[in-house]
Motif scaffolding. Sequence first.
Motif, PDB file in Angstrom:
ATOM      1  N   TRP A  19      -9.365 -22.590 -44.408  1.00  0.00           N
ATOM      2  CA  TRP A  19      -9.274 -22.588 -42.954  1.00  0.00           C
ATOM      3  C   TRP A  19      -8.690 -23.905 -42.464  1.00  0.00           C
ATOM      4  O   TRP A  19      -9.202 -24.970 -42.775  1.00  0.00           O
ATOM      5  N   LYS A  20      -7.593 -23.841 -41.706  1.00  0.00           N
ATOM      6  CA  LYS A  20      -6.948 -25.048 -41.181  1.00  0.00           C
ATOM      7  C   LYS A  20      -7.504 -25.407 -39.799  1.00  0.00           C
ATOM      8  O   LYS A  20      -8.108 -26.437 -39.590  1.00  0.00           O
ATOM      9  N   ARG A  21      -7.274 -24.525 -38.847  1.00  0.00           N
ATOM     10  CA  ARG A  21      -7.815 -24.730 -37.500  1.00  0.00           C
ATOM     11  C   ARG A  21      -8.565 -23.451 -37.134  1.00  0.00           C
ATOM     12  O   ARG A  21      -7.973 -22.476 -36.688  1.00  0.00           O
ATOM     13  N   ALA A  22      -9.872 -23.480 -37.332  1.00  0.00           N
ATOM     14  CA  ALA A  22     -10.666 -22.257 -37.223  1.00  0.00           C
ATOM     15  C   ALA A  22     -11.575 -22.285 -35.994  1.00  0.00           C
ATOM     16  O   ALA A  22     -12.080 -23.337 -35.601  1.00  0.00           O
ATOM     17  N   LEU A  23     -11.747 -21.112 -35.419  1.00  0.00           N
ATOM     18  CA  LEU A  23     -12.712 -20.917 -34.338  1.00  0.00           C
ATOM     19  C   LEU A  23     -13.765 -19.955 -34.850  1.00  0.00           C
ATOM     20  O   LEU A  23     -13.452 -18.817 -35.219  1.00  0.00           O
ATOM     21  N   VAL A  24     -15.010 -20.410 -34.886  1.00  0.00           N
ATOM     22  CA  VAL A  24     -16.120 -19.580 -35.374  1.00  0.00           C
ATOM     23  C   VAL A  24     -16.922 -19.085 -34.175  1.00  0.00           C
ATOM     24  O   VAL A  24     -17.385 -19.891 -33.354  1.00  0.00           O
ATOM     25  N   ILE A  25     -17.071 -17.786 -34.076  1.00  0.00           N
ATOM     26  CA  ILE A  25     -17.847 -17.194 -32.975  1.00  0.00           C
ATOM     27  C   ILE A  25     -19.068 -16.519 -33.566  1.00  0.00           C
ATOM     28  O   ILE A  25     -18.954 -15.661 -34.454  1.00  0.00           O
ATOM     29  N   ASP A  26     -20.230 -16.925 -33.056  1.00  0.00           N
ATOM     30  CA  ASP A  26     -21.496 -16.374 -33.539  1.00  0.00           C
ATOM     31  C   ASP A  26     -22.085 -15.471 -32.452  1.00  0.00           C
ATOM     32  O   ASP A  26     -21.422 -15.177 -31.450  1.00  0.00           O
ATOM     33  N   ALA A  27     -23.318 -15.078 -32.605  1.00  0.00           N
ATOM     34  CA  ALA A  27     -23.990 -14.221 -31.627  1.00  0.00           C
ATOM     35  C   ALA A  27     -24.295 -15.015 -30.358  1.00  0.00           C
ATOM     36  O   ALA A  27     -23.738 -16.083 -30.122  1.00  0.00           O
ATOM     37  N   ALA A  28     -25.211 -14.495 -29.534  1.00  0.00           N
ATOM     38  CA  ALA A  28     -25.528 -15.160 -28.267  1.00  0.00           C
ATOM     39  C   ALA A  28     -26.051 -16.572 -28.480  1.00  0.00           C
ATOM     40  O   ALA A  28     -25.783 -17.475 -27.680  1.00  0.00           O
ATOM     41  N   ALA A  29     -26.792 -16.783 -29.569  1.00  0.00           N
ATOM     42  CA  ALA A  29     -27.296 -18.114 -29.915  1.00  0.00           C
ATOM     43  C   ALA A  29     -26.668 -18.558 -31.226  1.00  0.00           C
ATOM     44  O   ALA A  29     -26.713 -17.833 -32.220  1.00  0.00           O
ATOM     45  N   ILE A  30     -26.069 -19.745 -31.229  1.00  0.00           N
ATOM     46  CA  ILE A  30     -25.410 -20.260 -32.434  1.00  0.00           C
ATOM     47  C   ILE A  30     -26.458 -20.789 -33.399  1.00  0.00           C
ATOM     48  O   ILE A  30     -27.434 -21.417 -32.995  1.00  0.00           O
ATOM     49  N   ASN A  31     -26.246 -20.528 -34.676  1.00  0.00           N
ATOM     50  CA  ASN A  31     -27.132 -21.066 -35.698  1.00  0.00           C
ATOM     51  C   ASN A  31     -27.132 -22.590 -35.619  1.00  0.00           C
ATOM     52  O   ASN A  31     -26.087 -23.232 -35.718  1.00  0.00           O
ATOM     53  N   GLU A  32     -28.296 -23.180 -35.415  1.00  0.00           N
ATOM     54  CA  GLU A  32     -28.390 -24.623 -35.188  1.00  0.00           C
ATOM     55  C   GLU A  32     -27.909 -25.445 -36.382  1.00  0.00           C
ATOM     56  O   GLU A  32     -27.240 -26.466 -36.220  1.00  0.00           O
ATOM     57  N   SER A  43      -6.264 -20.875 -32.103  1.00  0.00           N
ATOM     58  CA  SER A  43      -6.814 -21.079 -33.446  1.00  0.00           C
ATOM     59  C   SER A  43      -5.924 -20.400 -34.479  1.00  0.00           C
ATOM     60  O   SER A  43      -5.286 -19.390 -34.210  1.00  0.00           O
ATOM     61  N   ASP A  44      -5.879 -20.990 -35.671  1.00  0.00           N
ATOM     62  CA  ASP A  44      -5.123 -20.376 -36.771  1.00  0.00           C
ATOM     63  C   ASP A  44      -5.940 -19.281 -37.449  1.00  0.00           C
ATOM     64  O   ASP A  44      -5.383 -18.326 -37.974  1.00  0.00           O
ATOM     65  N   THR A  45      -7.253 -19.451 -37.448  1.00  0.00           N
ATOM     66  CA  THR A  45      -8.146 -18.459 -38.060  1.00  0.00           C
ATOM     67  C   THR A  45      -9.305 -18.177 -37.117  1.00  0.00           C
ATOM     68  O   THR A  45      -9.976 -19.111 -36.664  1.00  0.00           O
ATOM     69  N   LEU A  46      -9.510 -16.920 -36.797  1.00  0.00           N
ATOM     70  CA  LEU A  46     -10.649 -16.518 -35.971  1.00  0.00           C
ATOM     71  C   LEU A  46     -11.732 -15.984 -36.891  1.00  0.00           C
ATOM     72  O   LEU A  46     -11.501 -15.027 -37.643  1.00  0.00           O
ATOM     73  N   ALA A  77     -21.098 -28.516 -38.385  1.00  0.00           N
ATOM     74  CA  ALA A  77     -19.695 -28.393 -37.970  1.00  0.00           C
ATOM     75  C   ALA A  77     -19.279 -29.435 -36.950  1.00  0.00           C
ATOM     76  O   ALA A  77     -18.098 -29.586 -36.653  1.00  0.00           O
ATOM     77  N   ARG A  78     -20.263 -30.172 -36.442  1.00  0.00           N
ATOM     78  CA  ARG A  78     -19.986 -31.093 -35.327  1.00  0.00           C
ATOM     79  C   ARG A  78     -18.938 -32.146 -35.674  1.00  0.00           C
ATOM     80  O   ARG A  78     -18.124 -32.529 -34.841  1.00  0.00           O
ATOM     81  N   ASN A  79     -18.956 -32.631 -36.909  1.00  0.00           N
ATOM     82  CA  ASN A  79     -18.034 -33.704 -37.293  1.00  0.00           C
ATOM     83  C   ASN A  79     -16.891 -33.237 -38.194  1.00  0.00           C
ATOM     84  O   ASN A  79     -16.248 -34.056 -38.850  1.00  0.00           O
ATOM     85  N   ILE A  80     -16.638 -31.943 -38.195  1.00  0.00           N
ATOM     86  CA  ILE A  80     -15.520 -31.415 -38.981  1.00  0.00           C
ATOM     87  C   ILE A  80     -14.346 -31.167 -38.043  1.00  0.00           C
ATOM     88  O   ILE A  80     -14.459 -30.393 -37.084  1.00  0.00           O
ATOM     89  N   ALA A  81     -13.242 -31.845 -38.320  1.00  0.00           N
ATOM     90  CA  ALA A  81     -12.063 -31.694 -37.466  1.00  0.00           C
ATOM     91  C   ALA A  81     -11.511 -30.281 -37.551  1.00  0.00           C
ATOM     92  O   ALA A  81     -11.537 -29.647 -38.614  1.00  0.00           O
ATOM     93  N   ASN A  82     -11.002 -29.780 -36.431  1.00  0.00           N
ATOM     94  CA  ASN A  82     -10.355 -28.463 -36.367  1.00  0.00           C
ATOM     95  C   ASN A  82     -11.287 -27.307 -36.710  1.00  0.00           C
ATOM     96  O   ASN A  82     -10.832 -26.267 -37.209  1.00  0.00           O
ATOM     97  N   LEU A  83     -12.587 -27.506 -36.476  1.00  0.00           N
ATOM     98  CA  LEU A  83     -13.541 -26.402 -36.627  1.00  0.00           C
ATOM     99  C   LEU A  83     -14.386 -26.337 -35.361  1.00  0.00           C
ATOM    100  O   LEU A  83     -15.180 -27.231 -35.079  1.00  0.00           O
ATOM    101  N   ASP A  84     -14.156 -25.291 -34.576  1.00  0.00           N
ATOM    102  CA  ASP A  84     -14.866 -25.118 -33.311  1.00  0.00           C
ATOM    103  C   ASP A  84     -15.844 -23.955 -33.431  1.00  0.00           C
ATOM    104  O   ASP A  84     -15.570 -22.969 -34.130  1.00  0.00           O
TER     105      ASP A  84
END
Length: 205
Positions: A146-159, A187-190, A165-172
């Motif tokens: 994954w180069k520039r990835a957007l991760v979408i979770d359920a209503a509440a994100i896994n803590e 994003s390059d990868t959804l 992921a907070r300090n990983i560049a290009n990972l939202d």
Amino acid sequence: MTAEAIKLDGASAGSVDLDDAIFGLEPRADILHRVVRWQRARTQQGTHSTLGRSEVSYSTKKIYRQKGTGGARHGSKGAPIFRHGGTYKGPTPRSHEHDLTKKFRKLGLKHALSAKVKAGELVVLDSIETEGKTSVLAKQVANLGWKRALVIDAAAINEGFAQAARNIANLDVLPSMGANVYDILRSDTLVLTKAAVEALEARLK
């Protein structure tokens, strides 16, 4: 439509059914453009401002007599023709926001998801449960390519995942209600979790 699901370590996690009415549309650039333009317009500050003729700091006294100078007949040093004079019809603070119906915004999100499926840039994850270590997650992301990835979770994100992921560049990371056309397209990868797929299908029905 069926998509293969994987785990964070790359192992197979079965398959998941995707609703064709949401993930199987033929993407339309005009719809995506309108929704992205609406999103970006809402984020513009609109604080641009210039001083008009009545706002510049100059004396209102006539700068020289009307006749006999051999020059043009000016009255105010604050006229737009002079250096440091007021700006004629310059920008003033305003909102750039415009209306777009909820129905159209939903349609735009469907087309954005379908565009990712068509481009082969959609990944379905079983879950994003992790121990919360940035180094471990960074290695997993690198192994998955994954180069520039957007991760979408359920209503509440896994803590744990959010923390790692907070300090990983290009990972939202976004919750399902935060899914939007602009972030998906840039994003390059959804990456959608199985829970996110269910939440998005319920949201876009």
